[in-house]
Design a protein around this motif. Structure first.
Motif, PDB file in Angstrom:
ATOM      1  N   ALA A  34      -1.628  -0.446   6.727  1.00  0.00           N
ATOM      2  CA  ALA A  34      -1.959  -1.860   6.530  1.00  0.00           C
ATOM      3  C   ALA A  34      -2.424  -2.459   7.847  1.00  0.00           C
ATOM      4  CB  ALA A  34      -0.742  -2.616   6.006  1.00  0.00           C
ATOM      5  N   SER A  35      -3.333  -3.397   7.743  1.00  0.00           N
ATOM      6  CA  SER A  35      -3.884  -4.000   8.955  1.00  0.00           C
ATOM      7  C   SER A  35      -3.352  -5.403   9.208  1.00  0.00           C
ATOM      8  CB  SER A  35      -5.413  -4.045   8.849  1.00  0.00           C
ATOM      9  OG  SER A  35      -5.784  -4.837   7.737  1.00  0.00           O
ATOM     10  N   ASP A  36      -2.389  -5.851   8.412  1.00  0.00           N
ATOM     11  CA  ASP A  36      -1.882  -7.206   8.534  1.00  0.00           C
ATOM     12  C   ASP A  36      -0.440  -7.177   9.017  1.00  0.00           C
ATOM     13  OD1 ASP A  36      -1.474  -9.873   8.422  1.00  0.00           O
ATOM     14  OD2 ASP A  36      -1.539 -10.058   6.255  1.00  0.00           O
ATOM     15  N   ALA A  98      -4.497 -13.700  -3.384  1.00  0.00           N
ATOM     16  CA  ALA A  98      -5.579 -12.729  -3.577  1.00  0.00           C
ATOM     17  C   ALA A  98      -6.616 -12.861  -2.471  1.00  0.00           C
ATOM     18  CB  ALA A  98      -6.234 -12.921  -4.941  1.00  0.00           C
ATOM     19  N   ASP A  99      -6.930 -14.086  -2.099  1.00  0.00           N
ATOM     20  CA  ASP A  99      -7.875 -14.310  -0.998  1.00  0.00           C
ATOM     21  C   ASP A  99      -7.263 -13.901   0.335  1.00  0.00           C
ATOM     22  OD1 ASP A  99      -9.771 -15.305  -2.729  1.00  0.00           O
ATOM     23  OD2 ASP A  99      -9.152 -17.389  -2.441  1.00  0.00           O
ATOM     24  N   ARG A 100      -6.026 -14.315   0.561  1.00  0.00           N
ATOM     25  CA  ARG A 100      -5.377 -14.076   1.856  1.00  0.00           C
ATOM     26  C   ARG A 100      -5.209 -12.581   2.152  1.00  0.00           C
ATOM     27  NH1 ARG A 100      -3.813 -12.332   5.700  1.00  0.00           N
ATOM     28  NH2 ARG A 100      -2.087 -12.886   7.018  1.00  0.00           N
ATOM     29  N   PHE A 101      -4.848 -11.798   1.121  1.00  0.00           N
ATOM     30  CA  PHE A 101      -4.596 -10.373   1.313  1.00  0.00           C
ATOM     31  C   PHE A 101      -5.744  -9.489   0.832  1.00  0.00           C
ATOM     32  CE2 PHE A 101      -0.375 -12.227   1.440  1.00  0.00           C
ATOM     33  CZ  PHE A 101       0.136 -11.633   2.579  1.00  0.00           C
ATOM     34  N   ARG A 102      -6.870 -10.102   0.510  1.00  0.00           N
ATOM     35  CA  ARG A 102      -8.077  -9.380   0.078  1.00  0.00           C
ATOM     36  C   ARG A 102      -7.769  -8.386  -1.045  1.00  0.00           C
ATOM     37  NH1 ARG A 102      -7.489  -9.399   5.241  1.00  0.00           N
ATOM     38  NH2 ARG A 102      -7.190  -7.184   5.505  1.00  0.00           N
ATOM     39  N   ILE A 103      -7.136  -8.898  -2.113  1.00  0.00           N
ATOM     40  CA  ILE A 103      -6.794  -8.075  -3.268  1.00  0.00           C
ATOM     41  C   ILE A 103      -8.024  -7.959  -4.154  1.00  0.00           C
ATOM     42  CG2 ILE A 103      -5.253  -7.797  -5.246  1.00  0.00           C
ATOM     43  CD1 ILE A 103      -3.790  -7.789  -2.546  1.00  0.00           C
ATOM     44  N   LEU A 104      -8.506  -6.744  -4.352  1.00  0.00           N
ATOM     45  CA  LEU A 104      -9.681  -6.499  -5.175  1.00  0.00           C
ATOM     46  C   LEU A 104      -9.336  -5.853  -6.503  1.00  0.00           C
ATOM     47  CD1 LEU A 104     -12.110  -5.178  -2.419  1.00  0.00           C
ATOM     48  CD2 LEU A 104     -11.898  -7.495  -3.326  1.00  0.00           C
ATOM     49  N   GLN A 105      -8.109  -5.337  -6.646  1.00  0.00           N
ATOM     50  CA  GLN A 105      -7.685  -4.725  -7.901  1.00  0.00           C
ATOM     51  C   GLN A 105      -6.194  -4.919  -8.058  1.00  0.00           C
ATOM     52  OE1 GLN A 105      -7.880  -0.429  -8.032  1.00  0.00           O
ATOM     53  NE2 GLN A 105      -7.608  -0.258  -5.822  1.00  0.00           N
ATOM     54  N   THR A 109      -0.151  -2.831  -3.932  1.00  0.00           N
ATOM     55  CA  THR A 109       1.206  -2.874  -3.392  1.00  0.00           C
ATOM     56  C   THR A 109       1.167  -2.880  -1.876  1.00  0.00           C
ATOM     57  OG1 THR A 109       1.968  -1.587  -5.296  1.00  0.00           O
ATOM     58  CG2 THR A 109       3.452  -1.715  -3.411  1.00  0.00           C
ATOM     59  N   LEU A 110       1.949  -3.770  -1.290  1.00  0.00           N
ATOM     60  CA  LEU A 110       2.191  -3.766   0.158  1.00  0.00           C
ATOM     61  C   LEU A 110       3.604  -3.255   0.384  1.00  0.00           C
ATOM     62  CD1 LEU A 110       0.877  -7.197   1.495  1.00  0.00           C
ATOM     63  CD2 LEU A 110      -0.208  -4.975   1.707  1.00  0.00           C
ATOM     64  N   ILE A 111       3.766  -2.409   1.375  1.00  0.00           N
ATOM     65  CA  ILE A 111       5.104  -1.975   1.774  1.00  0.00           C
ATOM     66  C   ILE A 111       5.404  -2.652   3.106  1.00  0.00           C
ATOM     67  CG2 ILE A 111       6.608  -0.044   2.358  1.00  0.00           C
ATOM     68  CD1 ILE A 111       4.848   1.731   0.617  1.00  0.00           C
ATOM     69  N   LEU A 112       6.416  -3.523   3.080  1.00  0.00           N
ATOM     70  CA  LEU A 112       6.819  -4.247   4.282  1.00  0.00           C
ATOM     71  C   LEU A 112       7.985  -3.525   4.936  1.00  0.00           C
ATOM     72  CD1 LEU A 112       6.885  -7.908   2.886  1.00  0.00           C
ATOM     73  CD2 LEU A 112       4.937  -6.613   3.748  1.00  0.00           C
ATOM     74  N   ASP A 113       7.993  -3.487   6.259  1.00  0.00           N
ATOM     75  CA  ASP A 113       9.121  -2.882   6.970  1.00  0.00           C
ATOM     76  C   ASP A 113      10.257  -3.891   7.080  1.00  0.00           C
ATOM     77  OD1 ASP A 113       8.400  -4.623   9.008  1.00  0.00           O
ATOM     78  OD2 ASP A 113       7.535  -3.055  10.279  1.00  0.00           O
ATOM     79  N   ALA A 114      11.302  -3.553   7.796  1.00  0.00           N
ATOM     80  CA  ALA A 114      12.483  -4.413   7.904  1.00  0.00           C
ATOM     81  C   ALA A 114      12.170  -5.757   8.547  1.00  0.00           C
ATOM     82  CB  ALA A 114      13.577  -3.697   8.687  1.00  0.00           C
ATOM     83  N   SER A 115      11.159  -5.805   9.404  1.00  0.00           N
ATOM     84  CA  SER A 115      10.800  -7.064  10.060  1.00  0.00           C
ATOM     85  C   SER A 115       9.867  -7.919   9.219  1.00  0.00           C
ATOM     86  CB  SER A 115      10.150  -6.776  11.415  1.00  0.00           C
ATOM     87  OG  SER A 115       8.876  -6.189  11.227  1.00  0.00           O
ATOM     88  N   GLY A 116       9.391  -7.383   8.096  1.00  0.00           N
ATOM     89  CA  GLY A 116       8.487  -8.134   7.232  1.00  0.00           C
ATOM     90  C   GLY A 116       7.025  -7.877   7.506  1.00  0.00           C
ATOM     91  N   ALA A 118       3.597  -5.744   7.266  1.00  0.00           N
ATOM     92  CA  ALA A 118       3.018  -4.789   6.313  1.00  0.00           C
ATOM     93  C   ALA A 118       2.784  -3.462   7.029  1.00  0.00           C
ATOM     94  CB  ALA A 118       1.724  -5.335   5.748  1.00  0.00           C
ATOM     95  N   SER A 119       3.408  -2.413   6.525  1.00  0.00           N
ATOM     96  CA  SER A 119       3.235  -1.100   7.140  1.00  0.00           C
ATOM     97  C   SER A 119       2.321  -0.199   6.322  1.00  0.00           C
ATOM     98  CB  SER A 119       4.589  -0.416   7.338  1.00  0.00           C
ATOM     99  OG  SER A 119       5.188  -0.155   6.090  1.00  0.00           O
ATOM    100  N   ALA A 120       2.123  -0.535   5.033  1.00  0.00           N
ATOM    101  CA  ALA A 120       1.244   0.274   4.188  1.00  0.00           C
ATOM    102  C   ALA A 120       0.695  -0.583   3.057  1.00  0.00           C
ATOM    103  CB  ALA A 120       1.995   1.467   3.618  1.00  0.00           C
ATOM    104  N   ARG A 121      -0.432  -0.133   2.524  1.00  0.00           N
ATOM    105  CA  ARG A 121      -1.100  -0.820   1.413  1.00  0.00           C
ATOM    106  C   ARG A 121      -1.574   0.243   0.433  1.00  0.00           C
ATOM    107  NH1 ARG A 121      -4.540  -5.789   1.283  1.00  0.00           N
ATOM    108  NH2 ARG A 121      -5.909  -5.538  -0.510  1.00  0.00           N
ATOM    109  N   ILE A 122      -1.381  -0.042  -0.859  1.00  0.00           N
ATOM    110  CA  ILE A 122      -1.779   0.895  -1.905  1.00  0.00           C
ATOM    111  C   ILE A 122      -2.594   0.130  -2.937  1.00  0.00           C
ATOM    112  CG2 ILE A 122      -0.996   2.535  -3.641  1.00  0.00           C
ATOM    113  CD1 ILE A 122       1.752   2.465  -2.061  1.00  0.00           C
ATOM    114  N   GLY A 123      -3.827   0.541  -3.143  1.00  0.00           N
ATOM    115  CA  GLY A 123      -4.671  -0.054  -4.172  1.00  0.00           C
ATOM    116  C   GLY A 123      -4.603   0.789  -5.425  1.00  0.00           C
TER     117      GLY A 123
END
Length: 146
Positions: A34-36, A98-105, A109-116, A118-123
């Motif tokens: 994830a890039s966010d 949807a705009d903020r996280f650029r959701i296209l489909q 799923t975003l996987i957040l780590d313990a600090s909140g 985003a460590s991964a993104r799954i489309g």
């Protein structure tokens, strides 16, 4: 139209469609970095909804046919880990996300780590084994592969 050009078009168009479909299928369901970094701040989730080790945030819509089964899958995975929670957010009611996280489909799923963060993104529908491997890394859990 001459026959060689028609024959070339008849072969090239389906071949291009198949190649595009295979490329799209190979990208769907994979865990990607994830890039966010500030995901938790923008989601507006209650502190009780956040897991102490990780959080699986699923973006869905009312008309998504694959979202209910994805929600069951992610909830089951989260239940296998101490400190991991699953949260489903409906983009029908929150189009700003949807705009903020650029959701296209959906599902996405975003996987957040313990600090909140985003460590991964799954489309698309996530690969359960890939989600578990990522959660194993985040939580420090080790398991013997079956």
């Amino acid at each position: 139209m001459d026959w060689p050009a028609a024959l070339l078009a008849a072969v090239a168009l389906p071949a291009g469609a198949v190649a595009l479909g295979l490329w799209w299928r190979s990208r769907t369901g994979r865990v990607a970095a994830a890039s966010d970094d500030s995901a938790l701040d923008d989601l507006g989730l209650a502190p009780a909804a956040i897991g102490s080790s990780a959080t699986l945030v699923q973006f869905s819509t009312e008309y998504c046919s694959r979202c209910p089964s994805t929600a069951r899958q992610l909830a089951s995975i989260a239940a296998d880990y101490a400190g991991v929670r699953h949260v489903e957010l409906d983009l029908t009611r929150r189009p700003d996300l949807a705009d903020r996280f650029r959701i296209l489909q959906t599902p996405t799923t975003l996987i957040l780590d313990a600090s909140g963060a985003a460590s991964a993104r799954i489309g698309g529908v996530p690969d359960a084994h890939a989600v578990r491997r990522h959660l194993d890394t985040l939580t420090g859990r080790s398991r013997v592969p079956s």
